[in-house]
Enzyme design. Sequence first.
Site, PDB file in Angstrom:
ATOM      1  CB  SER A   1      31.035  24.424 148.914  1.00 55.09           C
ATOM      2  OG  SER A   1      31.695  25.170 149.927  1.00 55.09           O
TER       3      SER A   1
ATOM      4  N   GLY B   1      30.063  27.834 146.358  1.00 59.07           N
ATOM      5  CA  GLY B   1      30.498  29.186 146.057  1.00 59.07           C
ATOM      6  C   GLY B   1      29.445  30.251 146.233  1.00 59.07           C
TER       7      GLY B   1
ATOM      8  CG  ASN C   1      31.539  31.089 149.620  1.00 56.57           C
ATOM      9  OD1 ASN C   1      32.717  30.750 149.708  1.00 56.57           O
ATOM     10  ND2 ASN C   1      30.581  30.225 149.363  1.00 56.57           N
TER      11      ASN C   1
ATOM     12  CG  ASP D   1      39.484  21.982 150.430  1.00 58.79           C
ATOM     13  OD1 ASP D   1      39.289  21.572 151.591  1.00 58.79           O
ATOM     14  OD2 ASP D   1      38.553  22.118 149.605  1.00 58.79           O
TER      15      ASP D   1
ATOM     16  CG  HIS E   1      35.113  22.272 150.918  1.00 61.45           C
ATOM     17  ND1 HIS E   1      36.130  22.905 150.245  1.00 61.45           N
ATOM     18  CD2 HIS E   1      34.001  23.024 150.748  1.00 61.45           C
ATOM     19  CE1 HIS E   1      35.659  23.995 149.671  1.00 61.45           C
ATOM     20  NE2 HIS E   1      34.372  24.101 149.968  1.00 61.45           N
TER      21      HIS E   1
END
Length: 227
Positions: free
Chosen positions: A51, A88, A117, A198, A201
């Site tokens: 991402s 992801g 991830n 969040d 990011h």
Amino acid sequence: MNKRRWIVGTACAAAFVAFALIASVAASPSAAAPARSAEGQRPTIVVLGDSLSAEYGLPRDTGWVALLRKRLADERIDYSVANASISGDTTSGGRARMPELMARLKPSIVIVELGANDALRGVPLSTTQDNLRTIVEQAQQGHAKVVLVGMYVPANYGQAYTQRFHGLYGALARDLNVKLVPFLLAGIENQQDMFQSDQMHPTQQAQPFLLDNVWPVLAPLLRPRGR
């Protein structure tokens, strides 16, 4: 070490995992669609990432990979850029996609930005390292130069784990003789306003910093203009 966290403002690992899974669900097959070469004989740079490279939460064509494409054009360096990043994605996913990408795009350079991830999902470090090694070796077997992009994981994973995780990138770079970007988010990791809500990011404003972390390592690998 100031960079034990690869993102600021994270309360716990569970939150990281939750957002990582959200990013995974948000990904669609079209996320890899730009990885298609239509530029004839121009050498191709493939970015294989997650991402952080797939413009998660950003307007289209505003991420660091799009800025890389623009910088190459502005400096009249004749390369195409194929963004094969998927939100992801893990090193296992990247490893599975590599043979098709190499066969279809025949890249001159592969930028590998994967691994975060894996840690968020509890993948053993040995598995992450083996997958990254295979990805790099697949690129090298296709005569592509490789830039490996290092990452950190949240501090709450423990100092020993965070150091081992980050250290595997340097170890692989030395062992496989490839170029290393030590940390994609260097310089912004402690700036809360550089991250989306969040707090994982990077924002659109942060994307030039990501490119500036990659560019000094990538630039020496580029074919001189006019050749």
